[in-house]
Design an enzyme around this catalytic site. Structure first.
Site, PDB file in Angstrom:
ATOM      1  N   ARG A   1     -28.756  64.713  82.922  1.00  0.00           N
ATOM      2  CA  ARG A   1     -28.141  63.409  83.185  1.00  0.00           C
ATOM      3  C   ARG A   1     -28.360  62.938  84.624  1.00  0.00           C
ATOM      4  O   ARG A   1     -28.379  61.742  84.900  1.00  0.00           O
ATOM      5  CB  ARG A   1     -26.644  63.526  82.886  1.00  0.00           C
ATOM      6  CG  ARG A   1     -25.914  62.228  82.872  1.00  0.00           C
ATOM      7  CD  ARG A   1     -24.456  62.442  82.460  1.00  0.00           C
ATOM      8  NE  ARG A   1     -23.693  61.205  82.509  1.00  0.00           N
ATOM      9  CZ  ARG A   1     -22.408  61.138  82.850  1.00  0.00           C
ATOM     10  NH1 ARG A   1     -21.749  62.241  83.176  1.00  0.00           N
ATOM     11  NH2 ARG A   1     -21.790  59.980  82.877  1.00  0.00           N
TER      12      ARG A   1
ATOM     13  N   HIS B   1     -28.619  61.587  74.736  1.00  0.00           N
ATOM     14  CA  HIS B   1     -27.296  61.987  74.249  1.00  0.00           C
ATOM     15  C   HIS B   1     -27.397  62.885  73.013  1.00  0.00           C
ATOM     16  O   HIS B   1     -26.399  63.155  72.364  1.00  0.00           O
ATOM     17  CB  HIS B   1     -26.427  60.756  73.981  1.00  0.00           C
ATOM     18  CG  HIS B   1     -26.040  60.019  75.230  1.00  0.00           C
ATOM     19  ND1 HIS B   1     -25.392  58.815  75.230  1.00  0.00           N
ATOM     20  CD2 HIS B   1     -26.210  60.339  76.544  1.00  0.00           C
ATOM     21  CE1 HIS B   1     -25.187  58.414  76.484  1.00  0.00           C
ATOM     22  NE2 HIS B   1     -25.681  59.318  77.302  1.00  0.00           N
TER      23      HIS B   1
ATOM     24  N   ASN C   1     -19.390  58.616  87.880  1.00  0.00           N
ATOM     25  CA  ASN C   1     -19.696  60.005  88.249  1.00  0.00           C
ATOM     26  C   ASN C   1     -18.466  60.880  88.450  1.00  0.00           C
ATOM     27  O   ASN C   1     -18.497  62.083  88.170  1.00  0.00           O
ATOM     28  CB  ASN C   1     -20.532  60.020  89.531  1.00  0.00           C
ATOM     29  CG  ASN C   1     -21.840  59.250  89.378  1.00  0.00           C
ATOM     30  OD1 ASN C   1     -22.240  58.927  88.254  1.00  0.00           O
ATOM     31  ND2 ASN C   1     -22.503  58.963  90.473  1.00  0.00           N
TER      32      ASN C   1
ATOM     33  N   HIS D   1     -28.743  59.020  86.656  1.00  0.00           N
ATOM     34  CA  HIS D   1     -27.831  58.562  87.693  1.00  0.00           C
ATOM     35  C   HIS D   1     -28.484  58.522  89.065  1.00  0.00           C
ATOM     36  O   HIS D   1     -28.046  57.787  89.954  1.00  0.00           O
ATOM     37  CB  HIS D   1     -26.561  59.415  87.697  1.00  0.00           C
ATOM     38  CG  HIS D   1     -25.708  59.165  86.487  1.00  0.00           C
ATOM     39  ND1 HIS D   1     -24.403  58.738  86.553  1.00  0.00           N
ATOM     40  CD2 HIS D   1     -25.996  59.242  85.163  1.00  0.00           C
ATOM     41  CE1 HIS D   1     -23.927  58.573  85.329  1.00  0.00           C
ATOM     42  NE2 HIS D   1     -24.867  58.876  84.476  1.00  0.00           N
TER      43      HIS D   1
HETATM   44  C1  HEM Z   1     -27.863  53.635  78.072  1.00  0.00           C
HETATM   45  C2  HEM Z   1     -26.825  53.710  78.864  1.00  0.00           C
HETATM   46  C3  HEM Z   1     -26.003  54.956  79.049  1.00  0.00           C
HETATM   47  C4  HEM Z   1     -24.659  55.007  79.091  1.00  0.00           C
HETATM   48  C5  HEM Z   1     -23.692  53.846  78.968  1.00  0.00           C
HETATM   49  C6  HEM Z   1     -24.298  56.391  79.273  1.00  0.00           C
HETATM   50  C7  HEM Z   1     -23.003  56.858  79.393  1.00  0.00           C
HETATM   51  C8  HEM Z   1     -22.642  58.177  79.369  1.00  0.00           C
HETATM   52  C9  HEM Z   1     -21.283  58.646  79.365  1.00  0.00           C
HETATM   53  C10 HEM Z   1     -20.055  57.750  79.438  1.00  0.00           C
HETATM   54  C11 HEM Z   1     -21.310  59.990  79.294  1.00  0.00           C
HETATM   55  C12 HEM Z   1     -20.120  60.935  79.244  1.00  0.00           C
HETATM   56  C13 HEM Z   1     -19.335  60.846  80.514  1.00  0.00           C
HETATM   57  C14 HEM Z   1     -17.990  61.514  80.451  1.00  0.00           C
HETATM   58  O1  HEM Z   1     -17.196  61.206  79.557  1.00  0.00           O
HETATM   59  O2  HEM Z   1     -17.715  62.344  81.326  1.00  0.00           O
HETATM   60  C15 HEM Z   1     -22.697  60.384  79.239  1.00  0.00           C
HETATM   61  C16 HEM Z   1     -23.141  61.674  79.134  1.00  0.00           C
HETATM   62  C17 HEM Z   1     -24.470  62.034  79.198  1.00  0.00           C
HETATM   63  N1  HEM Z   1     -25.530  61.191  79.471  1.00  0.00           N
HETATM   64 FE1  HEM Z   1     -25.489  59.184  79.364  1.00  0.00          FE
HETATM   65  N2  HEM Z   1     -25.431  57.149  79.330  1.00  0.00           N
HETATM   66  C18 HEM Z   1     -26.504  56.315  79.206  1.00  0.00           C
HETATM   67  C19 HEM Z   1     -27.831  56.678  79.284  1.00  0.00           C
HETATM   68  C20 HEM Z   1     -28.264  57.956  79.569  1.00  0.00           C
HETATM   69  C21 HEM Z   1     -29.610  58.304  79.938  1.00  0.00           C
HETATM   70  C22 HEM Z   1     -30.758  57.309  80.104  1.00  0.00           C
HETATM   71  C23 HEM Z   1     -29.628  59.662  80.116  1.00  0.00           C
HETATM   72  C24 HEM Z   1     -30.754  60.572  80.516  1.00  0.00           C
HETATM   73  C25 HEM Z   1     -32.026  60.293  80.374  1.00  0.00           C
HETATM   74  C26 HEM Z   1     -28.300  60.151  79.836  1.00  0.00           C
HETATM   75  C27 HEM Z   1     -27.924  61.483  79.783  1.00  0.00           C
HETATM   76  C28 HEM Z   1     -26.667  61.934  79.492  1.00  0.00           C
HETATM   77  C29 HEM Z   1     -26.354  63.319  79.177  1.00  0.00           C
HETATM   78  C30 HEM Z   1     -27.349  64.459  79.030  1.00  0.00           C
HETATM   79  C31 HEM Z   1     -24.965  63.388  79.004  1.00  0.00           C
HETATM   80  C32 HEM Z   1     -24.126  64.645  78.716  1.00  0.00           C
HETATM   81  C33 HEM Z   1     -23.805  65.309  80.030  1.00  0.00           C
HETATM   82  C34 HEM Z   1     -22.916  66.543  79.960  1.00  0.00           C
HETATM   83  O3  HEM Z   1     -22.718  67.131  78.896  1.00  0.00           O
HETATM   84  O4  HEM Z   1     -22.432  66.930  81.037  1.00  0.00           O
HETATM   85  N3  HEM Z   1     -27.502  59.093  79.551  1.00  0.00           N
HETATM   86  N4  HEM Z   1     -23.485  59.263  79.310  1.00  0.00           N
END
Ligand code: HEM
Ligand SMILES: *[C@@H]1O[C@H](CO)[C@@H](O)[C@H](O)[C@H]1NC(C)=O
Ligand SMILES: *[C@@H]1O[C@H](CO)[C@@H](O)[C@H](O)[C@H]1NC(C)=O
Ligand SMILES: *[C@@H]1O[C@H](CO)[C@@H](O)[C@H](O)[C@H]1NC(C)=O
Ligand SMILES: *[C@@H]1O[C@H](CO)[C@@H](O)[C@H](O)[C@H]1NC(C)=O
Length: 327
Positions: free
Chosen positions: A58, A189, A90, A62
């Site tokens: 992730r 995701h 974050n 960011h």
């Molecule tokens: C398209 C818009 C995106 C939104 C709105 C978004 C939003 C989020 C949110 C809200 C979370 C969980 C945060 C939490 O509750 O603590 C999350 C987790 C994650 N995001 Fe996204 N995300 C997006 C795109 C991406 C992209 C482009 C990537 C990587 C290429 C990514 C990789 C991840 C990963 C791997 C997790 C899980 C992290 C963990 O388990 O610690 N996301 N994202």
């Protein structure tokens, strides 16, 4: 006159940074083991805590969206700088920074002062996907680390889990990322978890309606209601798809079935312009992998346009005595 030519030289050098040539094998002669060292650290992290590789993956998103892929989100706050770690998207959410620290420590032992933190983020994201069963690819390297970070920029740019696909399309377009790139990259995701905090509104008050998001399949909603009841500790986490440790196209199958975790996920299926790609990837995993790699490469090419350095410690900029690298 001398001052002017010095200034010119400075500007010319700065310009080289803006268009820094990223290429595969950048550390081939200066730190030949760089990529295998990072892969090794990620392999250890995966064994220690399976989720950590998703958390590290992730970082690329960011980092790259906020002033280019320059390691800015790795900087700790200082008395004079509010960094990105406590920005809205974050805080209490980005995690596993210590995995990057571990890679940096090993790299500093092998080849001091050579491999940037920004490049570690890019290598580690690729490794996370490969180790979780997804595609593997060659990354372009040669980034420098930023000298500052901006909490304000992060707050202004990073999308909320409430975002709808239409807003996400607009946001990604600003970074020259297409609708196809948006959907493919959201497939990240396929691994990892999110907090109840990120879905409370959609379970109980979608768009201020006082009702749940109607796009959630009822059986899945029951499951989410149990995981995240109204008075839950909002740090409790749930899986982003049904196979959160495997990088596959399950995420898209879940969206088609109304089982997306975040609003930003599910809306990719409800919105007409993105729906076709969700359906395509739900049927064709190899097409998803191909487009995902392409999207990661494009996102990884976003540059800051500022001068940089190779940090010794990813959490702090180097001291005054160090020369800034201007090319
Ligand atoms: C398209 C818009 C995106 C939104 C709105 C978004 C939003 C989020 C949110 C809200 C979370 C969980 C945060 C939490 O509750 O603590 C999350 C987790 C994650 N995001 Fe996204 N995300 C997006 C795109 C991406 C992209 C482009 C990537 C990587 C290429 C990514 C990789 C991840 C990963 C791997 C997790 C899980 C992290 C963990 O388990 O610690 N996301 N994202
Ligand atoms: C999507 O979100 C934006 C920004 O929050 C909002 O202005 C717009 O009306 C929403 N679009 C749809 C189709 O819901
Ligand atoms: C997107 O592409 C345009 C045209 O090639 C370019 O001027 C612009 O700087 C690019 N934007 C980003 C964020 O890379
Ligand atoms: C739901 O959201 C609306 C608009 O944001 C707000 O006015 C209302 O108080 C909220 N309802 C609950 C139960 O939180
Ligand atoms: C989540 O945990 C952090 C510290 O680990 C705490 O500061 C924060 O208030 C908690 N957030 C919620 C929404 O409970």
């Amino acid at each position: 006159m001398a001052t002017i030519s010095l200034l010119l030289i400075f500007l010319l050098h700065a310009a080289t940074v803006i268009s820094a040539d990223l290429r595969p094998g950048f550390y081939h002669s200066t730190c030949p083991d760089a990529e295998s060292i990072v892969r090794g650290v990620m392999r250890k992290a995966l064994i220690r805590e399976p989720r950590s590789v998703a958390s590290v993956m992730r970082f690329q998103f960011h980092d790259c969206f906020v002033n280019g892929c320059d390691g800015s989100m790795l900087l700790d706050d200082t008395p004079t700088m509010l960094g990105e770690k406590l920005a809205l998207s974050n805080i209490n959410s980005l995690r596993s920074y210590e995995v990057i620290d571990e890679a940096k420590e090993e790299l500093e032992k092998a080849c001091p002062g050579v491999v940037s933190c920004a490049d570690i983020v890019i290598m580690a994201a690729r490794d996370a996907v490969a180790l979780a069963g997804g595609p593997d690819w060659k990354v372009r390297l040669g980034r420098l680390d930023s000298l500052t970070a901006s909490q304000e920029d992060s707050n202004n740019i990073m999308p909320s889990p409430r975002a709808n696909a239409s807003a996400l399309v607009d946001l990604f377009r600003k970074f020259n990322l297409s609708i196809r790139d948006l959907v493919a990259l959201s497939g990240s995701h396929s691994i990892g978890q999110a907090r109840c905090f990120s879905i409370m509104f959609r379970l109980y008050n979608q768009s201020g309606s006082g009702k749940p998001d109607p796009a959630i399949e009822p059986g899945f909603r029951e499951k989410l209601d149990k995981l995240c009841p109204l008075n839950v500790d909002q740090n409790v986490t749930g899986d982003l798809d049904a196979t959160p440790c495997v990088f596959d196209n399950q995420y898209f199958k879940d969206l088609v079935a109304g089982r997306g975790f975040l609003n930003s996920d599910q809306t990719l299926f409800t919105f007409p312009k993105t729906r076709g790609y969700v359906e395509l990837y739900s049927r064709d995993q190899s097409q998803f992998f191909k487009d995902f790699v392409n999207g990661m490469l494009k996102m990884g090419d976003l540059q800051s346009g500022h001068c940089g350095e190779v940090r010794k410690n990813c959490r702090v900029v180097n001291g005054h005595s160090d020369h800034l690298l201007l090319e």
